[in-house]
Motif scaffolding. Structure first.
Motif, PDB file in Angstrom:
ATOM      1  N   THR A 608       0.824  -1.221   0.000  1.00 58.24           N
ATOM      2  CA  THR A 608       0.000   0.000   0.000  1.00 58.24           C
ATOM      3  C   THR A 608       0.859   1.273   0.000  1.00 58.24           C
ATOM      4  O   THR A 608       0.328   2.366  -0.176  1.00 58.24           O
ATOM      5  N   LYS A 609       2.177   1.136   0.202  1.00 56.92           N
ATOM      6  CA  LYS A 609       3.042   2.315   0.294  1.00 56.92           C
ATOM      7  C   LYS A 609       3.389   2.815  -1.113  1.00 56.92           C
ATOM      8  O   LYS A 609       3.288   2.072  -2.099  1.00 56.92           O
ATOM      9  N   PRO A 610       3.822   4.077  -1.232  1.00 53.72           N
ATOM     10  CA  PRO A 610       4.261   4.606  -2.536  1.00 53.72           C
ATOM     11  C   PRO A 610       5.402   3.760  -3.093  1.00 53.72           C
ATOM     12  O   PRO A 610       6.198   3.188  -2.333  1.00 53.72           O
ATOM     13  N   MET A 611       5.502   3.701  -4.415  1.00 55.70           N
ATOM     14  CA  MET A 611       6.467   2.822  -5.060  1.00 55.70           C
ATOM     15  C   MET A 611       7.918   3.157  -4.680  1.00 55.70           C
ATOM     16  O   MET A 611       8.726   2.253  -4.474  1.00 55.70           O
ATOM     17  N   ASP A 612       8.261   4.439  -4.600  1.00 56.31           N
ATOM     18  CA  ASP A 612       9.628   4.809  -4.217  1.00 56.31           C
ATOM     19  C   ASP A 612       9.959   4.302  -2.819  1.00 56.31           C
ATOM     20  O   ASP A 612      11.083   3.849  -2.543  1.00 56.31           O
ATOM     21  N   GLU A 613       8.979   4.363  -1.915  1.00 50.36           N
ATOM     22  CA  GLU A 613       9.193   3.880  -0.545  1.00 50.36           C
ATOM     23  C   GLU A 613       9.313   2.354  -0.530  1.00 50.36           C
ATOM     24  O   GLU A 613      10.121   1.790   0.214  1.00 50.36           O
ATOM     25  N   GLN A 614       8.495   1.666  -1.369  1.00 52.44           N
ATOM     26  CA  GLN A 614       8.608   0.200  -1.472  1.00 52.44           C
ATOM     27  C   GLN A 614      10.023  -0.208  -1.912  1.00 52.44           C
ATOM     28  O   GLN A 614      10.614  -1.152  -1.385  1.00 52.44           O
ATOM     29  N   LEU A 615      10.562   0.510  -2.893  1.00 53.77           N
ATOM     30  CA  LEU A 615      11.913   0.226  -3.388  1.00 53.77           C
ATOM     31  C   LEU A 615      12.945   0.370  -2.272  1.00 53.77           C
ATOM     32  O   LEU A 615      13.806  -0.496  -2.083  1.00 53.77           O
ATOM     33  N   THR A 616      12.831   1.438  -1.493  1.00 56.65           N
ATOM     34  CA  THR A 616      13.777   1.677  -0.387  1.00 56.65           C
ATOM     35  C   THR A 616      13.678   0.571   0.659  1.00 56.65           C
ATOM     36  O   THR A 616      14.703   0.061   1.144  1.00 56.65           O
TER      37      THR A 616
END
Length: 642
Positions: A608-616
């Motif tokens: 559910t998190k933003p994609m950039d945050e998922q990547l991190t």
């Protein structure tokens, strides 16, 4: 010649455990005929090969040398076959195949059908081991009629074993051929093919989970192999039994048999058996909960074909440095000895002492120039090694630039997949994993791919596979993922078949076609799956796993068309495709694999998190898990939100 024939006929009647070899070694000095000596030398080499001794090479090439000197070409096919088998047993298939081809061509020219058929059999066996089943079957079927015409029972038994080996996946047909092999081997009283057939039957029942029956066959093997001193085969049987006891959780017995296997593998220097042993030990350690030891054995298994860079140059430098140190020590010793002599004879030998001093100074001057020359040699050698190392590094960096050029740029990815991320972590400078993208008529085609190996070899395979994907879409106009993978496999196999080598490399891949307007997703996979997390999912059971076909892009014994799956996505859904590098990474407090279930749980937690945050989060989770351990494979994860 009659004397030689009598000896060779009586050999099977001699007792086991080395007496056959002893008899040959005792007979050889008494033979006067050079042609008889050639046959005896080759037979000694055969016996050493069977018992697992490095002396097999010495006597085989001694036979070659004498046969060439006496122009006795009649013996060439038998000797060439024996040398091929020596290399084959050590896992050196390329060298072995060269000698098997020499054997068949020489035998054909000399009209020796038996040795021609033996060569056909071994070319077929190497083709089978390298995954070229079609070629293997062709050569086995060329040899079998010749053996039957010659009534060569031992070779007929081997022929049935070879035919059984090419029917992987068809256990009924395999067992039929192996039972025929056992029947013929017993009739011919030939222990080696009998043992081999028992061993393969043991493998079949082990794969079916019938461990007790598998053990029965393996113990029949041990009885034959110990009695006949078949060291190479015995090492493999010990490993197989160790594997079974690991699965039966009898770790004490497993360890005992694997220890016996290692002792024989070390003695024989058999790469294939050593590889099998390290894999078996890795499984045993992991089963016992010793993940660190399991990881170490896995690394030995994984690196068995690797070599140390420029070891020979390094050794030369070490020898020069050692020589330099020795010269310095010798100067000190000579100096002390001469000073002692000067003191003892100073009064009566003044002139002689002065002469000695002069000679000593000349010696020192000479040593100075020698040492200076050696230092220059050492420095030059180091420069050569450093320059070679720099060239290799530059070549790898250039390969990285080439590979980076075939990867879709971030700008292009974000243009067509606005809500997405790509986690890409090569193990080395260049990688076997890659990601791919094409845009066709409002549809976005993209993939996460894993080619055989990593580093430079993996990168070379990735270029071939990337090109095949591009051709499937651009040249053939395909957009259905299943059809794209079918055509890609066809192109890759065609490319590799052009090589003179038997190439069995290939690719695992997850391939998607996303209709941006309708949110309709089409997926196909080769050994790789797709994970779909629907909107509102809170439990692991809510996650959908769309399975790819269990077959690679490349040579495969029973290829089937790839299946395309259709999924209607809803707004808020998130899906992921990935290679095996992340789940297979060793780490954590016990040094074990991350595994797929925790990986899916992690995707559920972050979807559910933003994609950039998922990547991190994913990147940090990987590095935290790995800790100080080596990254074992390339990593590629692609996430897309709807």
């Amino acid at each position: 010649m009659k004397k030689l024939l009598l000896i060779l006929l009586l050999l099977p009647l001699v007792g086991i455990s080395g007496t056959k070899l002893d008899s040959l070694l005792q007979t050889y000095p008494t033979i006067k005929s050079d042609t008889e000596k050639i046959w005896i030398l080759n037979q000694i080499s055969v016996e050493y090969r069977i018992s697992g001794s490095d002396s097999a090479d010495f006597y085989a090439f001694k036979a070659v040398e004498l046969a060439k000197r006496k122009n006795y070409i009649k013996a060439f096919p038998a000797i060439q076959l024996n040398i091929g088998l020596i290399y084959y047993n050590r896992g050196l298939y390329k060298k072995a195949n060269q000698y098997f081809i020499k054997c068949t061509t020489t035998a054909e020219r000399l009209n020796q059908p038996y040795w021609m058929a033996k060569g056909y059999t071994m070319i077929g066996e190497i083709s089978r081991r390298l995954g070229n089943i079609k070629k293997a079957k062709k050569y086995f079927e060329m040899s079998m009629p010749i053996f039957k015409r010659l009534d060569a029972l031992k070779d007929i038994a081997w022929g049935y074993i070879d035919l059984g080996n090419i029917y992987q996946g068809d256990e009924k047909t395999q067992i039929k051929y192996y039972m025929k092999a056992i029947e013929v081997a017993k009739e011919a009283r030939e222990d080696l093919p009998l043992s081999d057939a028992y061993h393969i039957l043991g493998n079949i029942y082990e794969s079916k989970g019938d461990y007790d029956r598998a053990l029965e066959y393996f113990k029949l093997c041990i009885h034959i192999e110990e009695e006949n001193n078949f060291s190479y085969e015995l090492a493999g049987t010990y490993s197989s039994i160790g594997e079974i006891y690991t699965k039966k959780k009898n770790y004490k017995m497993a360890s005992s048999y694997l220890k016996k296997s290692k002792e024989l593998a070390d003695k024989y220097d058999a790469l294939e058996v050593k590889e099998y042993y390290n894999r078996a030990m890795s499984n045993l350690m992991i089963e016992q909960g010793d993940y660190q030891a399991g990881y170490e054995f896995y690394l030995k298994y994984d690196s068995i074909d690797k070599i140390i860079f420029n070891e020979k140059k390094h050794q030369q430098i070490m020898e020069l440095e050692t020589s330099y140190e020795t010269e310095k020590q010798q100067l000190v010793i000579d100096n002390l000895e001469k000073e002692k002599k000067l003191k003892n004879k100073e009064r009566n030998l003044i002139l002689g002492g002065l002469l000695t001093v002069v000679l000593f100074l000349i010696f020192l001057l000479n040593r100075f120039w020698v040492i200076r020359k050696q230092k220059l040699i050492i420095e030059t050698q180091k420069e050569v090694v450093e320059e070679a190392h720099k060239e290799i590094k530059d070549s790898i960096q250039y390969a990285k630039r080439i590979q980076s050029a075939i990867l879709p740029p971030t700008k292009l990815v974000k243009e067509y997949l606005k809500d997405s991320f790509i986690l890409y972590k090569p193990k080395d400078v260049v990688a076997g994993d890659f990601y791919w993208m094409e845009h066709r008529d409002g549809k976005v085609l993209f993939a996460a791919a894993d080619c055989t190996g990593h580093g430079v070899p993996g990168a070379m395979i990735s270029v071939v596979c990337n090109n095949a994907l591009n051709r499937s879409v651009r040249e053939y106009g395909l957009t259905d993922p299943g059809l794209i993978l079918d055509k890609t496999r066809e192109i890759v196999v065609e490319e590799f078949e052009r090589s003179e080598e038997d190439v069995q490399d290939g690719m695992d891949i997850a391939l998607c076609n996303l209709n941006i307007k309708t949110n309709e997703l089409f997926f196909a996979g080769a050994n790789n799956n797709l994970i779909l997390v629907k909107k509102g999912s809170t439990k692991l059971e809510d996650i959908l796993k769309i399975k790819g076909n269990k077959q690679p892009i490349g040579l495969y014994s029973n290829p089937k068309p790839f299946t395309s799956h259709t999924i209607q996505l809803q707004k808020g859904d998130t899906f992921y495709i990935f290679t095996d590098g992340f789940p297979d990474q060793f780490g954590g407090p016990k040094g074990k694999k991350f595994m797929y279930k925790p990986f899916r749980r992690l995707l559920l937690e972050i979807h559910t998190k933003p994609m950039d945050e998922q990547l991190t989060i994913l990147s940090k989770a990987f590095e935290d898990w790995r800790g100080n351990l080596e990254q074992i494979d390339d990593v590629c994860v692609i996430g897309v939100g709807v």
